[in-house]
Write a protein that holds these residues in place. Structure first.
Motif, PDB file in Angstrom:
ATOM      1  N   GLY A 280       0.835  -1.189   0.000  1.00  0.00           N
ATOM      2  CA  GLY A 280       0.000   0.000   0.000  1.00  0.00           C
ATOM      3  C   GLY A 280       0.872   1.241   0.000  1.00  0.00           C
ATOM      4  N   VAL A 281       0.227   2.381   0.073  1.00  0.00           N
ATOM      5  CA  VAL A 281       0.933   3.656   0.079  1.00  0.00           C
ATOM      6  C   VAL A 281       0.849   4.252   1.479  1.00  0.00           C
ATOM      7  CG1 VAL A 281       0.990   5.993  -0.862  1.00  0.00           C
ATOM      8  CG2 VAL A 281       0.409   4.061  -2.345  1.00  0.00           C
ATOM      9  N   LEU A 282       1.992   4.596   2.029  1.00  0.00           N
ATOM     10  CA  LEU A 282       2.074   5.277   3.317  1.00  0.00           C
ATOM     11  C   LEU A 282       2.466   6.718   3.060  1.00  0.00           C
ATOM     12  CD1 LEU A 282       2.228   5.216   6.492  1.00  0.00           C
ATOM     13  CD2 LEU A 282       4.687   4.847   6.168  1.00  0.00           C
ATOM     14  N   SER A 283       1.668   7.638   3.577  1.00  0.00           N
ATOM     15  CA  SER A 283       1.992   9.060   3.465  1.00  0.00           C
ATOM     16  C   SER A 283       2.252   9.613   4.853  1.00  0.00           C
ATOM     17  CB  SER A 283       0.844   9.830   2.815  1.00  0.00           C
ATOM     18  OG  SER A 283       0.626   9.370   1.508  1.00  0.00           O
ATOM     19  N   SER A 284       3.346  10.310   4.970  1.00  0.00           N
ATOM     20  CA  SER A 284       3.689  11.002   6.204  1.00  0.00           C
ATOM     21  C   SER A 284       3.819  12.490   5.849  1.00  0.00           C
ATOM     22  CB  SER A 284       4.989  10.446   6.803  1.00  0.00           C
ATOM     23  OG  SER A 284       6.028  10.499   5.849  1.00  0.00           O
TER      24      SER A 284
ATOM     25  N   TYR B  80       5.526   3.526  -1.324  1.00  0.00           N
ATOM     26  CA  TYR B  80       4.948   2.189  -1.218  1.00  0.00           C
ATOM     27  C   TYR B  80       5.614   1.455  -0.066  1.00  0.00           C
ATOM     28  CZ  TYR B  80       2.652   2.736  -5.716  1.00  0.00           C
ATOM     29  OH  TYR B  80       1.848   3.171  -6.733  1.00  0.00           O
ATOM     30  N   MET B  81       4.785   0.711   0.673  1.00  0.00           N
ATOM     31  CA  MET B  81       5.283  -0.045   1.814  1.00  0.00           C
ATOM     32  C   MET B  81       4.573  -1.398   1.861  1.00  0.00           C
ATOM     33  SD  MET B  81       7.402   2.076   3.416  1.00  0.00           S
ATOM     34  CE  MET B  81       7.616   1.358   5.038  1.00  0.00           C
ATOM     35  N   THR B  82       5.161  -2.323   2.596  1.00  0.00           N
ATOM     36  CA  THR B  82       4.539  -3.608   2.894  1.00  0.00           C
ATOM     37  C   THR B  82       3.846  -3.480   4.244  1.00  0.00           C
ATOM     38  OG1 THR B  82       6.293  -4.760   1.725  1.00  0.00           O
ATOM     39  CG2 THR B  82       4.980  -6.061   3.266  1.00  0.00           C
ATOM     40  N   PHE B  83       2.598  -3.924   4.313  1.00  0.00           N
ATOM     41  CA  PHE B  83       1.828  -3.807   5.549  1.00  0.00           C
ATOM     42  C   PHE B  83       1.421  -5.162   6.092  1.00  0.00           C
ATOM     43  CE2 PHE B  83       1.226   0.317   3.586  1.00  0.00           C
ATOM     44  CZ  PHE B  83       1.399   1.159   4.654  1.00  0.00           C
ATOM     45  N   PHE B  84       1.475  -5.263   7.409  1.00  0.00           N
ATOM     46  CA  PHE B  84       0.942  -6.387   8.152  1.00  0.00           C
ATOM     47  C   PHE B  84      -0.109  -5.800   9.084  1.00  0.00           C
ATOM     48  CE2 PHE B  84       5.334  -7.274   7.125  1.00  0.00           C
ATOM     49  CZ  PHE B  84       5.283  -8.566   6.638  1.00  0.00           C
ATOM     50  N   ASN B  85      -1.032  -6.622   9.518  1.00  0.00           N
ATOM     51  CA  ASN B  85      -2.020  -6.099  10.456  1.00  0.00           C
ATOM     52  C   ASN B  85      -2.361  -7.142  11.511  1.00  0.00           C
ATOM     53  OD1 ASN B  85      -3.593  -7.433   8.198  1.00  0.00           O
ATOM     54  ND2 ASN B  85      -5.258  -7.028   9.648  1.00  0.00           N
TER      55      ASN B  85
ATOM     56  N   LEU C  15      -3.206   4.065   1.965  1.00  0.00           N
ATOM     57  CA  LEU C  15      -4.121   3.558   0.940  1.00  0.00           C
ATOM     58  C   LEU C  15      -3.719   2.119   0.665  1.00  0.00           C
ATOM     59  CD1 LEU C  15      -4.110   6.467  -1.666  1.00  0.00           C
ATOM     60  CD2 LEU C  15      -5.894   5.936   0.003  1.00  0.00           C
ATOM     61  N   ILE C  16      -4.701   1.213   0.705  1.00  0.00           N
ATOM     62  CA  ILE C  16      -4.379  -0.191   0.463  1.00  0.00           C
ATOM     63  C   ILE C  16      -5.577  -0.885  -0.179  1.00  0.00           C
ATOM     64  CG2 ILE C  16      -5.063  -0.961   2.790  1.00  0.00           C
ATOM     65  CD1 ILE C  16      -2.530  -2.801   2.686  1.00  0.00           C
ATOM     66  N   GLY C  17      -5.292  -1.716  -1.174  1.00  0.00           N
ATOM     67  CA  GLY C  17      -6.324  -2.565  -1.733  1.00  0.00           C
ATOM     68  C   GLY C  17      -6.662  -2.364  -3.188  1.00  0.00           C
ATOM     69  N   TYR C  18      -6.375  -1.235  -3.773  1.00  0.00           N
ATOM     70  CA  TYR C  18      -6.768  -0.980  -5.159  1.00  0.00           C
ATOM     71  C   TYR C  18      -5.993  -1.885  -6.108  1.00  0.00           C
ATOM     72  CZ  TYR C  18      -8.156   1.680  -9.270  1.00  0.00           C
ATOM     73  OH  TYR C  18      -8.679   2.063 -10.475  1.00  0.00           O
ATOM     74  N   GLU C  19      -6.694  -2.494  -7.075  1.00  0.00           N
ATOM     75  CA  GLU C  19      -6.048  -3.429  -7.999  1.00  0.00           C
ATOM     76  C   GLU C  19      -6.059  -2.968  -9.443  1.00  0.00           C
ATOM     77  OE1 GLU C  19      -8.000  -7.161  -7.380  1.00  0.00           O
ATOM     78  OE2 GLU C  19      -7.018  -7.470  -5.461  1.00  0.00           O
TER      79      GLU C  19
ATOM     80  N   TYR D 201     -11.015  -0.221  -2.119  1.00  0.00           N
ATOM     81  CA  TYR D 201      -9.770  -0.036  -1.391  1.00  0.00           C
ATOM     82  C   TYR D 201     -10.100   0.621  -0.058  1.00  0.00           C
ATOM     83  CZ  TYR D 201      -9.879   4.794  -3.171  1.00  0.00           C
ATOM     84  OH  TYR D 201     -10.242   6.074  -3.492  1.00  0.00           O
ATOM     85  N   VAL D 202      -9.105   0.728   0.796  1.00  0.00           N
ATOM     86  CA  VAL D 202      -9.303   1.245   2.141  1.00  0.00           C
ATOM     87  C   VAL D 202      -8.385   2.449   2.354  1.00  0.00           C
ATOM     88  CG1 VAL D 202      -9.162   0.682   4.604  1.00  0.00           C
ATOM     89  CG2 VAL D 202      -9.922  -1.053   2.983  1.00  0.00           C
ATOM     90  N   GLU D 203      -8.953   3.494   2.945  1.00  0.00           N
ATOM     91  CA  GLU D 203      -8.195   4.670   3.379  1.00  0.00           C
ATOM     92  C   GLU D 203      -8.108   4.633   4.902  1.00  0.00           C
ATOM     93  OE1 GLU D 203      -9.255   8.327   0.364  1.00  0.00           O
ATOM     94  OE2 GLU D 203     -10.003   8.375   2.397  1.00  0.00           O
ATOM     95  N   ILE D 204      -6.911   4.795   5.420  1.00  0.00           N
ATOM     96  CA  ILE D 204      -6.706   4.782   6.867  1.00  0.00           C
ATOM     97  C   ILE D 204      -5.959   6.046   7.258  1.00  0.00           C
ATOM     98  CG2 ILE D 204      -5.600   3.585   8.806  1.00  0.00           C
ATOM     99  CD1 ILE D 204      -5.808   1.306   6.170  1.00  0.00           C
ATOM    100  N   SER D 205      -6.501   6.802   8.174  1.00  0.00           N
ATOM    101  CA  SER D 205      -5.795   7.935   8.774  1.00  0.00           C
ATOM    102  C   SER D 205      -5.515   7.562  10.213  1.00  0.00           C
ATOM    103  CB  SER D 205      -6.649   9.205   8.732  1.00  0.00           C
ATOM    104  OG  SER D 205      -6.830   9.625   7.407  1.00  0.00           O
ATOM    105  N   GLY D 206      -4.304   7.835  10.656  1.00  0.00           N
ATOM    106  CA  GLY D 206      -3.969   7.475  12.020  1.00  0.00           C
ATOM    107  C   GLY D 206      -2.670   8.080  12.473  1.00  0.00           C
ATOM    108  N   THR D 207      -2.195   7.563  13.587  1.00  0.00           N
ATOM    109  CA  THR D 207      -0.921   8.008  14.137  1.00  0.00           C
ATOM    110  C   THR D 207       0.034   6.828  14.189  1.00  0.00           C
ATOM    111  OG1 THR D 207      -1.749   7.685  16.380  1.00  0.00           O
ATOM    112  CG2 THR D 207      -1.876   9.914  15.482  1.00  0.00           C
ATOM    113  N   SER D 208       1.291   7.149  14.004  1.00  0.00           N
ATOM    114  CA  SER D 208       2.318   6.124  13.938  1.00  0.00           C
ATOM    115  C   SER D 208       3.333   6.315  15.048  1.00  0.00           C
ATOM    116  CB  SER D 208       3.028   6.201  12.585  1.00  0.00           C
ATOM    117  OG  SER D 208       3.998   5.190  12.483  1.00  0.00           O
ATOM    118  N   LYS D 209       3.896   5.207  15.466  1.00  0.00           N
ATOM    119  CA  LYS D 209       5.014   5.243  16.410  1.00  0.00           C
ATOM    120  C   LYS D 209       5.983   4.134  16.036  1.00  0.00           C
ATOM    121  CE  LYS D 209       3.021   2.287  20.006  1.00  0.00           C
ATOM    122  NZ  LYS D 209       2.658   2.191  21.410  1.00  0.00           N
TER     123      LYS D 209
END
Length: 140
Positions: A20-24, A34-39, A67-71, A79-87
């Motif tokens: 997916g795509v990680l935006s900071s 682009y990043m690899t995501f686990f959940n 952003l993750i899921g678009y093919e 696809y899924v949009e996620i807004s959050g905080t990272s540590k």
């Protein structure tokens, strides 16, 4: 769609897609890659090196967007949009649990001190482009 159905659909999409795509934020501007995501349910993890600019960006501003899921199939390609905080998470247990041999391109092994994870806690999750329906927000 009920919240339970929505959560199930979100979990299916993120379970089926690891890239997916990680935006900071860097200098008050978005910076995407682009990043690899686990959940683990709705907590996200992405491996990174301690020496990347992402680490500096997260330390200055923990707000991220995924952003993750678009093919690229077109209409109805959810696809899924996620807004959050990272540590930063450098737990040896997590590093061993999520280690993949493909990481050897960047790290010496799960014990490598430069190998760590960004842990993302969602503040909002939206299912997008679901067969032409408007975005649906999962209540967290």
């Amino acid at each position: 769609m009920s919240q339970n159905q929505l959560k199930e659909q979100v979990l299916n999409i993120i379970g089926d897609h690891k890239i997916g795509v990680l935006s900071s934020v860097e200098d008050n501007k978005p910076h995407s890659r682009y990043m690899t995501f686990f959940n683990d349910e709705l907590t996200f993890y992405t491996p990174t090196s301690a020496s990347t600019e992402k680490i500096d960006e997260i330390e200055k501003n923990p707000n991220v967007h995924i952003l993750i899921g678009y093919e690229d199939k077109g209409f109805g390609d959810s696809y899924v949009e996620i807004s959050g905080t990272s540590k930063i998470n450098d737990s040896q247990e997590l590093k061993k649990k999520l280690w993949d041999t493909s990481f050897k391109n960047w790290f010496d092994g799960p014990e490598d001190p430069n190998y760590l994870f960004l842990q993302i806690k969602p503040e909002s999750i939206r299912l997008m482009n679901n067969n032409g329906e408007p975005p649906q927000e999962l209540q967290l």
